[in-house]
Design a protein around this motif. Structure first.
Motif, short mmCIF file in Angstrom:
data_model
loop_
_atom_site.label_atom_id
_atom_site.label_comp_id
_atom_site.label_asym_id
_atom_site.label_seq_id
_atom_site.Cartn_x
_atom_site.Cartn_y
_atom_site.Cartn_z
N TRP A 1 0.84 -1.20 0.00
CA TRP A 1 0.00 0.00 0.00
C TRP A 1 0.88 1.25 0.00
CZ3 TRP A 1 -1.51 4.46 2.48
CH2 TRP A 1 -2.83 4.90 2.28
N ILE A 2 1.90 1.22 0.84
CA ILE A 2 2.83 2.35 0.92
C ILE A 2 3.54 2.52 -0.43
CG2 ILE A 2 4.88 3.27 2.07
CD1 ILE A 2 2.59 3.13 3.97
N GLU A 3 3.97 1.42 -1.03
CA GLU A 3 4.66 1.50 -2.33
C GLU A 3 3.74 2.07 -3.40
OE1 GLU A 3 7.00 -2.60 -1.38
OE2 GLU A 3 5.91 -2.49 -3.29
N ASP A 4 2.49 1.62 -3.38
CA ASP A 4 1.53 2.11 -4.38
C ASP A 4 1.35 3.62 -4.28
OD1 ASP A 4 -1.05 -0.46 -4.75
OD2 ASP A 4 0.81 -0.01 -5.84
N VAL A 5 1.19 4.08 -3.07
CA VAL A 5 0.95 5.52 -2.88
C VAL A 5 2.23 6.31 -3.11
CG1 VAL A 5 0.20 7.30 -1.25
CG2 VAL A 5 -0.92 5.08 -1.25
N GLY A 6 3.32 5.75 -2.61
CA GLY A 6 4.62 6.42 -2.72
C GLY A 6 5.06 6.86 -1.33
N SER A 7 6.06 6.17 -0.82
CA SER A 7 6.54 6.47 0.52
C SER A 7 7.00 7.93 0.63
CB SER A 7 7.69 5.52 0.87
OG SER A 7 8.25 5.86 2.10
N ASP A 8 7.64 8.42 -0.42
CA ASP A 8 8.16 9.80 -0.37
C ASP A 8 7.02 10.81 -0.34
OD1 ASP A 8 8.76 10.26 -3.94
OD2 ASP A 8 7.49 8.83 -2.89
N LYS A 9 5.92 10.48 -1.00
CA LYS A 9 4.78 11.40 -1.02
C LYS A 9 4.09 11.42 0.34
CE LYS A 9 3.71 11.06 -5.82
NZ LYS A 9 3.14 10.06 -6.65
N LEU A 10 4.07 10.27 1.00
CA LEU A 10 3.44 10.21 2.32
C LEU A 10 4.27 10.98 3.34
CD1 LEU A 10 2.17 6.55 2.39
CD2 LEU A 10 0.76 8.59 2.56
N GLY A 11 5.58 10.89 3.18
CA GLY A 11 6.42 11.66 4.10
C GLY A 11 6.35 11.13 5.52
N ASN A 12 6.56 12.02 6.47
CA ASN A 12 6.56 11.64 7.89
C ASN A 12 5.29 12.13 8.56
OD1 ASN A 12 9.10 10.49 7.68
ND2 ASN A 12 10.16 12.39 8.20
N GLY A 13 4.60 11.21 9.20
CA GLY A 13 3.48 11.60 10.03
C GLY A 13 2.18 11.91 9.31
#
Lengths: 410, 291
Positions: free
Chosen positions: A268-280
């Motif tokens: 799920w994180i990979e799909d969305v993009g870990s960098d886009k989710l960022g911290n918190g």
């Protein structure tokens, strides 16, 4: 001509064979599996479809639990030593298929069925009349109402969300605007109801909500709608379509946070993009399975990673927990076939499971029968560490108490 | 509050959605127009296109453009086999061809899940980055623009092919009047095969372009087929102009309807439109009555 006619007939026969609906093959009259010193645990799991990213991991953990128990020699039931075998049917996240699959399993004499996904109510229509014990992984409360052979030990949406809301109230500014975007399935509708019911008591404002078809092709129009409400928090699902919504909304410039009510897989994180989710920016009930959880679950997580080269998550471990619950209940009851007796054991005894001690209380204790509360974690995802960070955790008892108090607030 | 920015975004979303539907619906309507069969496995051809792109981009590290072309070629070859050995025998026989194509759905899905597994696959984005128009508050991902351009080019290419080439005119002749076309010396089998190649390739292109957005799942074909069928019904079975107009209509309906009213109501309006069309003008906007 004769050859052409024969070929046509053959082709028609092949097509009919392929086209025969599953129900015709699974009318409950299949021969039962031959009785051996073998306990069969059935699974109706959506190995395909929008929830498959979580379901496949669940099946793997179910297999791991079964393999562990068999490696220890099986379980002692009376004078017999029994091995465990798992039989899993794919329901594709579709109620009709779940119904056909559960009829098939019940027709084969399988007494213990685990279900993952929102098709639980469909499976129950087969298990309850057959007095097969049913262990669902679904949030909705109605799965337990007047269903004496159903037992649930699962971090439900309602309990998770109440504790997440409790955290938001104490840790973030008041008056946050929440928009709830869920697929139009039983869980999505329940999640939306939970938000609408409890959010005002925690100073949160629900500004809108949408239920989208689970097989939506393009989320851009929906996301455009969501952003017109300018929410601070978006409540999405931790399945594939939830990731698509999150990805799309980030593309369109969303700056707020996300909340999911169940654990999310690494895909799920990979799909969305870990960098886009960022911290918190992503808050959910996901503990770090390598440190925040009981030792048996930590150990499972390590073995899961070694075998499948993928991080496990809480959702995956639930089937693992259920396998141990089923085997312990069988041992305590001293029977593999008398589900009435096993049911009584489940209702009255305490079980020492990988996730901790569980007692399935009645209406007066837990507010609904057949529910065993689960530890709850509130955490945030951190891109810089590529891991979750625990914000708060509650034992099963604490979670139960907070939830029951929240229900009393008018 | 809906302002110019939101209307612009809704319009862009509508065009994108319409272009995606066009790729699917054009192939489906062409096949019906020439062969008078409804290829229910059209969605699976799209799905195969998506998986083909995934396999080449993720596993073989090929360029997306090349992966799309190879995928289209592969699915077109499958279309040739399907047309020659399955559909040709049931041409103009609606019910048997329906049953055969449904059987084909199961075959293709089973093959895909045995070969690729059940887990859904993720395809990386075509291109990262955004086109930002600050004045309008618009943020359009560049990959959507690329998908739109490729889709539009393909649709325009198909229209030019059908209008300006002898083969294209022959296909149109067959779809308008089979007997007349045959009397003019047009080989029906050749036209059917060509149509199947074009239809399958378009479906595969649609799947390949959708793969970065939707991922690949072996059950992804049917929901898309359903929408494409609605477009074909609204536009008229066998009508290319009808499919184009209906795609635009459906695209804008879904975009504006979903944004302003929510997905459930937008879908309901779409289904009601299809029902009303079938009740009052069953041949669709541009279609002919078939006997």
């Amino acid at each position: 001509m004769l050859t052409k006619n024969v070929l046509k007939s053959l082709l028609a026969a092949v097509v009919l064979l392929l086209f025969t609906p599953p129900l015709l093959l699974n009318n409950g009259h299949s021969a039962p599996l031959s009785p051996t010193e073998e306990i069969i645990i059935g699974g109706v799991i959506d190995l395909s479809g929008p929830g498959s990213n979580l379901a496949i991991g669940s099946k793997r953990c179910m297999d791991l639990a079964i393999a562990e128990i068999n490696a220890q020699g099986g379980i002692q039931v009376g004078n017999n030593v029994c091995k465990i075998r798992g039989v899993v049917e794919d329901d594709g996240y579709i109620a009709d298929k779940a119904l056909a699959a559960s009829h098939k399993l019940v027709g084969q004499g399988i007494k213990f069925i685990i279900n993952f996904g929102s098709t639980g109510p469909a499976v129950q229509t087969a298990t309850e009349p057959a007095k097969a014990l049913f262990f669902p992984i679904i949030s909705i409360d109605k799965i337990l109402i007047n269903k004496p052979y159903t037992f649930r030990c699962y971090p439900t949406a309602s309990v998770n969300l109440v504790l997440i809301m409790d955290y938001l109230k104490t840790s973030l500014p008041a008056g946050l605007k929440i928009y709830v975007v869920q697929p139009d399935d039983v869980t999505g509708r329940e999640v939306r109801e939970v938000w609408n019911r409890f959010a005002p008591a925690y100073g949160l404002k629900i500004v809108g909500g949408d239920l989208y078809p689970p097989n939506s092709l393009d989320f851009a129009p929906l996301v455009t709608r969501v952003l017109t409400y300018n929410p601070d928090i978006l409540a999405v699902r931790s399945i594939k379509t939830g990731a698509s919504v999150a990805k799309e909304v980030l593309d369109q410039g969303y700056k707020g946070k996300f909340i999911v009510h169940t654990d999310y897989p690494s895909t799920w994180i990979e799909d969305v993009g870990s960098d886009k989710l960022g911290n918190g920016r992503l808050i959910g009930p996901s503990p770090n399975l390598m440190k925040d959880v009981p030792e048996k679950i930590r150990s499972l997580s390590v073995r899961y990673y070694d075998t499948h080269k993928e991080q496990a998550n809480v959702i995956y471990t639930l089937t693992y927990n259920y396998v141990y619950l089923i085997t312990q209940a069988i041992v305590k009851a001293g029977t593999t076939t008398d589900t009435g007796k096993i049911k009584n054991i489940l209702e009255t005894q305490t079980f020492d499971l990988p996730w901790g001690k569980v007692k399935f209380g009645g209406e007066e204790i837990y507010g609904r029968p057949g529910d065993g509360f689960f530890p709850v974690f509130v955490s945030e995802y951190r891109h810089s560490e590529k891991a979750t960070r625990l914000l708060a955790s509650f034992t099963a008892i604490e979670a139960k108490d907070k939830y029951l108090r929240a229900r009393e607030i008018k | 509050m809906i302002g110019l920015s939101e209307i612009t975004i809704m319009s862009i979303n509508g065009v994108n959605y319409a272009l995606m539907l066009m790729l699917m619906a054009l192939g489906l309507t062409l096949i019906f127009g020439v062969m008078h069969i409804v290829n229910m496995a059209h969605g699976e051809f799209m799905m195969l296109g998506a998986y083909g792109v995934w396999a080449m981009v993720v596993r073989l590290n090929l360029d997306l453009g090349l992966s799309l072309l190879v995928s289209m070629l592969g699915v077109a070859c499958l279309g040739v086999i399907v047309e020659k050995y399955l559909f040709r025998r049931f041409r103009a026989n609606l019910l048997p061809s329906l049953v055969v194509s449904i059987g084909l759905i199961l075959l293709i899905q089973t093959f895909v899940y045995l070969f690729f597994g059940l887990e859904y696959k993720t395809v990386p984005r075509i291109i990262s980055g955004f086109l930002r128009i600050e004045r309008l508050g618009i943020n359009i991902p560049l990959d959507r623009i690329v998908i739109g351009v490729i889709s539009l080019s393909s649709v325009l290419g198909l229209i030019l092919f059908l209008r300006n080439t002898s083969l294209g005119r022959a296909i149109r002749a067959v779809s308008e009047d089979v007997e007349g076309a045959v009397l003019q010396g047009i080989n029906l089998n050749t036209m059917a095969m060509l149509t199947m190649i074009i239809g399958s390739a378009l479906a595969a292109l649609g799947g390949g372009l959708l793969a970065p957005t939707l991922g690949c799942d072996y059950k992804m074909g049917f929901p898309i087929l359903l929408q494409a069928l609605m477009v074909v019904v609204l536009g008229g079975m066998g009508s290319v102009p009808g499919a184009l107009v209906a795609s635009l209509g459906v695209g804008f309906l879904i975009s504006f309807g979903t944004t302003l009213l929510g997905s459930t109501i937008a879908d309901t309006i779409l289904f009601i439109s299809v029902i009303l069309m079938l009740l009052f003008r069953p041949r669709g906007l541009w279609g002919r009555m078939f006997h």
